[in-house]
Design an enzyme around this catalytic site. Structure first.
Site, PDB file in Angstrom:
ATOM      1  N   GLU A  58      50.342  42.163  84.030  1.00  0.00           N
ATOM      2  CA  GLU A  58      49.637  42.328  85.303  1.00  0.00           C
ATOM      3  C   GLU A  58      48.211  42.829  85.098  1.00  0.00           C
ATOM      4  O   GLU A  58      47.324  42.520  85.876  1.00  0.00           O
ATOM      5  CB  GLU A  58      50.409  43.272  86.223  1.00  0.00           C
ATOM      6  CG  GLU A  58      51.732  42.698  86.748  1.00  0.00           C
ATOM      7  CD  GLU A  58      52.906  42.916  85.807  1.00  0.00           C
ATOM      8  OE1 GLU A  58      52.698  43.411  84.680  1.00  0.00           O
ATOM      9  OE2 GLU A  58      54.045  42.588  86.208  1.00  0.00           O
ATOM     10  N   PHE A 120      65.638  50.093  93.922  1.00  0.00           N
ATOM     11  CA  PHE A 120      65.314  49.497  92.634  1.00  0.00           C
ATOM     12  C   PHE A 120      63.860  49.010  92.632  1.00  0.00           C
ATOM     13  O   PHE A 120      63.424  48.339  93.553  1.00  0.00           O
ATOM     14  CB  PHE A 120      66.253  48.327  92.330  1.00  0.00           C
ATOM     15  CG  PHE A 120      65.896  47.629  91.048  1.00  0.00           C
ATOM     16  CD1 PHE A 120      65.949  48.314  89.841  1.00  0.00           C
ATOM     17  CD2 PHE A 120      65.464  46.311  91.054  1.00  0.00           C
ATOM     18  CE1 PHE A 120      65.588  47.697  88.657  1.00  0.00           C
ATOM     19  CE2 PHE A 120      65.112  45.683  89.866  1.00  0.00           C
ATOM     20  CZ  PHE A 120      65.175  46.368  88.666  1.00  0.00           C
ATOM     21  N   GLN A 121      63.138  49.370  91.616  1.00  0.00           N
ATOM     22  CA  GLN A 121      61.719  48.999  91.449  1.00  0.00           C
ATOM     23  C   GLN A 121      60.861  49.407  92.633  1.00  0.00           C
ATOM     24  O   GLN A 121      59.885  48.750  92.959  1.00  0.00           O
ATOM     25  CB  GLN A 121      61.578  47.499  91.164  1.00  0.00           C
ATOM     26  CG  GLN A 121      62.052  47.164  89.770  1.00  0.00           C
ATOM     27  CD  GLN A 121      61.676  45.770  89.317  1.00  0.00           C
ATOM     28  OE1 GLN A 121      61.496  44.864  90.124  1.00  0.00           O
ATOM     29  NE2 GLN A 121      61.575  45.595  88.015  1.00  0.00           N
ATOM     30  N   LYS A 170      59.587  43.263 100.941  1.00  0.00           N
ATOM     31  CA  LYS A 170      60.206  41.948 100.769  1.00  0.00           C
ATOM     32  C   LYS A 170      60.739  41.377 102.078  1.00  0.00           C
ATOM     33  O   LYS A 170      60.695  40.169 102.311  1.00  0.00           O
ATOM     34  CB  LYS A 170      61.342  42.050  99.750  1.00  0.00           C
ATOM     35  CG  LYS A 170      61.878  40.701  99.322  1.00  0.00           C
ATOM     36  CD  LYS A 170      62.902  40.840  98.209  1.00  0.00           C
ATOM     37  CE  LYS A 170      63.354  39.472  97.722  1.00  0.00           C
ATOM     38  NZ  LYS A 170      64.349  39.595  96.651  1.00  0.00           N
ATOM     39  N   MET A 477      33.649  52.421  67.872  1.00  0.00           N
ATOM     40  CA  MET A 477      32.853  53.386  68.616  1.00  0.00           C
ATOM     41  C   MET A 477      33.383  54.804  68.404  1.00  0.00           C
ATOM     42  O   MET A 477      32.631  55.769  68.349  1.00  0.00           O
ATOM     43  CB  MET A 477      32.864  53.020  70.109  1.00  0.00           C
ATOM     44  CG  MET A 477      31.878  53.809  70.932  1.00  0.00           C
ATOM     45  SD  MET A 477      30.184  53.649  70.332  1.00  0.00           S
ATOM     46  CE  MET A 477      29.564  52.346  71.381  1.00  0.00           C
TER      47      MET A 477
HETATM   48  C1  LIG Z   1      41.833  51.607  77.574  1.00  0.00           C
HETATM   49  C2  LIG Z   1      40.887  52.388  76.761  1.00  0.00           C
HETATM   50  N1  LIG Z   1      41.359  53.276  75.849  1.00  0.00           N
HETATM   51  C3  LIG Z   1      40.498  53.994  75.098  1.00  0.00           C
HETATM   52  C4  LIG Z   1      39.150  53.852  75.245  1.00  0.00           C
HETATM   53  C5  LIG Z   1      38.184  54.689  74.410  1.00  0.00           C
HETATM   54  N2  LIG Z   1      37.403  53.821  73.522  1.00  0.00           N
HETATM   55  C6  LIG Z   1      36.146  53.432  73.801  1.00  0.00           C
HETATM   56  S1  LIG Z   1      35.510  52.398  72.638  1.00  0.00           S
HETATM   57  C7  LIG Z   1      36.902  52.479  71.723  1.00  0.00           C
HETATM   58  C8  LIG Z   1      37.016  51.707  70.445  1.00  0.00           C
HETATM   59  C9  LIG Z   1      37.077  50.240  70.659  1.00  0.00           C
HETATM   60  O1  LIG Z   1      37.448  49.624  69.448  1.00  0.00           O
HETATM   61  P1  LIG Z   1      37.293  48.088  69.260  1.00  0.00           P
HETATM   62  O2  LIG Z   1      37.904  47.368  70.405  1.00  0.00           O
HETATM   63  O3  LIG Z   1      37.758  47.702  67.927  1.00  0.00           O
HETATM   64  O4  LIG Z   1      35.707  47.886  69.408  1.00  0.00           O
HETATM   65  P2  LIG Z   1      34.566  48.385  68.382  1.00  0.00           P
HETATM   66  O5  LIG Z   1      34.041  49.686  68.907  1.00  0.00           O
HETATM   67  O6  LIG Z   1      35.164  48.522  67.044  1.00  0.00           O
HETATM   68  O7  LIG Z   1      33.529  47.322  68.465  1.00  0.00           O
HETATM   69  C10 LIG Z   1      37.854  53.314  72.335  1.00  0.00           C
HETATM   70  C11 LIG Z   1      39.187  53.625  71.766  1.00  0.00           C
HETATM   71  C12 LIG Z   1      38.700  52.935  76.228  1.00  0.00           C
HETATM   72  N3  LIG Z   1      37.402  52.744  76.458  1.00  0.00           N
HETATM   73  N4  LIG Z   1      39.583  52.213  76.946  1.00  0.00           N
END
Ligand SMILES: Cc1ncc(C[n+]2csc(CCOP(=O)(O)OP(=O)(O)O)c2C)c(N)n1
Ligand SMILES: [Mg+2]
Lengths: 576, 173
Positions: A58, A120-121, A170, A477
């Protein structure tokens, strides 16, 4: 219709009525995944001309609807079941709310007599989602269906757009509905001002005429209202430089000589220096987000501030502008233009050009394949004609820096929420809305794994969507922040255990490419670009690279890092 | 010291806001969430049907910084179910409140209590063997004063309606 004719005519079910209402709203696609409580609606879709796009999760459906909406300006529609189906849309609702994307999320619900009885749900979906919707409804009477659907679309798409949720028990979907269609809107609590007040516009014009070093700061509101052309005219008349936020990209052509690119944490040094050095800054549909202002007490302290926004709650929230103009960004800028004279800002523009020359965006050309190089080549290949979506992380910032957006609604990224997992499904949605355009998703190896199951969705519809995975085998990051601010004590940043993304893609019957050497980037990207069908390009980039420039969270432009610092920096004080 | 006076001492500014809202389910939650998101405590809240059944009134008092409150009011006004939101802090609006006060009191204390009652034009609405209930109307400040005078006696229960407010003349509530 006379009574005679009515006798014996089968009344539509509530579910059928809802689908008919969606058809009247011009809906072409519904993104969703079924379940018990949503069956009446899925059943009604069998006889509808609306095409169902079955997603694998979803969350993916919400981001597809979001990408569809942002790339086209038309609302995206999601249909899911109750309970876990509905809760899986919460991230997508937040993402759409933070970035003002018009999506409608229809959720199945248990039958009305069972509401609140732990059926349920069952989940209190309106309750769970209050903070992440622009508005929401729980339909208790089938007679309200046409009005509620009309209102939902009106609210989602007008003013500052946003997500609207409609929860449908529903028995309402299953039972008869003989309510007539509804075209009127009667919402005394919802009024939208689109035309700016003449006095405020005149005052803004006076300040703009008096400015010696003006900067136009373009936000997402400019994209949403289609203000780009008007802003370009204004900038040319004023001879004022233009800077953009992450989400404002593309409203004004970034290759225009007056455009200084993106401002903020990972913006260009010259955009940030222009903002720091200006004597007037005008936000056109931007909300002075902490990612662009940095430390507020140092932000444009002596500059006159003008704020154009369609949402009155944005005024005085972060900064107190000298003039605030409530209205649609395009209409307000169009009203401003005749009151502006050709300004003499030659010295100011010369200064900005000097900064552009002194501090260009750059990256090391040696030492293996770099994300920046791949994205630079993607920009050269697509020339701003492709729609580019991104996920969240380093690759997102590099894409924002190196893929210069040339036209409106061609850059789609999760800004306010920073939702990993957004990029790929958003590209699928954008491709549905724009079958004749090339659509590229730029994603990280981390974020892609949050929603890659939608490869199946791309495959069954044979969508020509392209996905570029910037694979650094890290939550890059996170690793960058830990390296810079936490003495390189890596904690939960290494993505060891990553799959081979080429094989993973092939398992879905989708074409996959791999780039290992800088010299191959052009050829492989072009091959993928021209491939007629979905495909994935995996760029195996150097593992430890950092995004620069960088203004640490909560710092000011004077603390901007143009390249890697020699020492560990103090922990950032700004928001997250 | 009453809870209300204590609060008044803690936070300099008590704000009174009136909301004109759709009379629909969920409106109260939406309104309350705007306050709780900013960590604002609602001190009192009165909800009642408006003159037209389709709308309802809310009078809310809360304490907090004015700057944050400005944002809260804008966010309230932004809710689709809110027709208007007005901050009446500092207005000369007519305000009133009702308090019910149950005092446990032996007979010998009653004269003193009744004197206070009379002075505040309050009424005794229940006269029991060990306790009585007083009913008082008036501005919240007046009720604060009454309650603090009754403090030396044994207040068993206190129920206040919360502030009711109406703007005077042509001004809108
Ligand atoms: C759902 C979610 N969880 C955690 C984060 C925190 N976060 C921001 S950037 C990042 C790393 C992203 O890694 P990747 O997709 O490999 O991209 P890269 O930075 O390596 O280009 C994280 C964990 C977020 N923005 N969104
Ligand atoms: Mg990564």
């Amino acid at each position: 219709m006379d009574i005679q004719e009515d006798v014996g005519r089968k009344l539509p079910t509530g579910g059928e009525k809802i689908i008919q209402c969606l058809e009247r709203e011009g809906v072409e696609y519904i993104f969703g995944l079924s379940g018990g409580a949503a069956m009446p609606l899925f059943d009604a879709l069998v006889d509808s001309k609306i095409q169902l796009v079955l997603t694998r999760h979803e969350q993916g459906a919400t981001h597809m609807a979001d990408g569809y909406a942002r790339s086209s300006g038309r609302p995206g529609v999601v249909l899911v079941t109750s309970g876990p189906g509905a809760t899986n849309t919460v991230t997508g609702l937040l993402t759409a709310l933070m970035d003002s994307a018009p999506i409608i999320v229809l959720t199945g619900q248990t039958i009305t007599p069972m509401l609140g009885k732990d059926a349920f749900q069952e989940a209190d979906v309106t309750g769970i989602t209050y903070p992440v919707v622009k508005h929401s409804y729980l339909i208790k009477n089938a007679a309200d269906i046409p009005r509620i659907i009309r209102e939902a679309f009106h609210i989602a798409t007008s003013g500052r757009p946003g997500p609207v949720l409609v929860d449908i028990p529903k028995d309402i979907g299953q039972g008869p509905c003989d309510a007539p269609f509804c075209d009127e809107i009667d919402l005394p609590g919802y009024q939208v001002t689109t035309r700016g007040a003449p006095e405020a516009i005149a005052e803004a014009a006076r300040l703009l005429r008096a400015a010696k070093r003006p900067v136009l700061y373009v936000g997402h509101g400019a994209v949403i209202s289609g203000a780009g052309k008007a802003i370009t005219t204004l900038a040319e008349k004023l001879r004022a430089p233009v800077v953009t936020t992450l989400l404002g990209k593309g409203a004004v052509d970034e290759t225009h000589p007056l455009h200084l690119g993106m401002m903020g944490m990972h913006g260009t040094a010259y955009a940030n220096k222009a903002v720091a050095g200006c004597d007037l800054i005008m936000s056109i549909g931007g909300r002075w987000d902490d990612r662009i202002t940095g430390r507020l007490s140092d932000f444009c302290t002596d500059a006159v501030k003008i704020h154009i926004d369609i949402d009155p709650a944005e005024f005085n929230k972060i900064i107190r502008p000298d003039v605030s103009i409530l209205g649609d960004a395009r209409l307000v800028v169009e009203d401003l233009i005749p009151q502006i004279e050709m300004a003499d800002t030659a010295d100011w523009l010369k200064q900005c050009e000097k900064w552009r020359r002194l501090y260009p965006l750059k990256y090391p050309k040696q030492g293996g394949l770099r994300a920046q190089h791949v994205l630079d080549r993607l920009d050269a290949l697509t020339q701003g004609e492709a729609i580019i979506t991104t996920d969240v992380g380093q690759h997102q910032m590099w894409a924002a820096q190196f893929c210069r957006s040339r036209s409106n609604r061609h850059w789609i990224s999760s800004g306010g929420a920073g939702t990993m997992g957004f990029g790929f499904p958003a590209a699928i949605g954008a491709q549905f809305a724009n079958p004749d355009k090339k659509v590229w998703a730029v994603v990280g190896d981390g974020g892609f794994q949050m929603t890659f199951a939608e490869l199946a969705t791309a495959s069954i519809h044979n969508l020509p969507v392209k996905c570029l995975i910037i694979n650094n085998n890290f939550l890059g990051m996170i690793r960058q922040w830990q390296e810079m601010f936490y003495e390189n004590r890596l904690s939960g940043a290494d993505l060891e255990g990553n799959p081979d993304f080429v094989k993973l893609t092939q398992a879905y019957g989708i074409k996959a490419f791999r780039i290992r050497r800088p010299a191959d980037a052009d050829r492989i990207l072009r091959e993928a670009h021209e491939y007629d069908g979905p495909c994935v390009v995996v760029a195996e980039v150097v593992k430890e690279d950092n995004v620069f420039p960088m203004i640490p969270a909560g710092a000011s432009v004077s603390e901007m890092l143009i390249e890697k610092p020699k020492h560990t920096l103090p922990k950032p004080s700004g928001s997250t | 010291m009453s809870a209300a006076t204590q609060l008044a001492q803690l936070s300099p500014q008590i704000h009174t806001i009136s909301l004109f809202v759709n009379n629909a389910p969920g409106v109260l939650v939406r309104v309350a969430l705007v306050f709780s998101q900013r960590g604002f405590n609602i001190e009192s809240l009165v909800v009642s049907p408006g003159a037209e059944g389709r709308f309802a009134r809310m009078t809310i008092t809360c304490s907090g910084e004015s700057e944050v409150l400005e944002q809260i009011i804008k966010k309230l006004a932004k809710l689709v179910d809110v027709v208007h939101a007005i901050d009446h802090t500092g207005d000369l609006a007519y305000e009133t409140e009702i308090a019910l006060i149950k005092i446990e009191c032996p007979l010998e204390e009653r004269t003193a209590i009744l004197q206070i009652t009379e002075h505040f034009k309050a009424r005794v609405v229940d006269y029991g063997a060990d306790s009585m209930i007083l009913q008082a109307f008036g501005s919240s400040e007046k009720l604060d004063a009454l309650i603090s005078l009754l403090h030396p006696f044994s207040i068993a229960e206190l129920v206040r309606s919360g502030k009711l407010l109406m703007a005077r003349g042509k001004s809108t509530t």
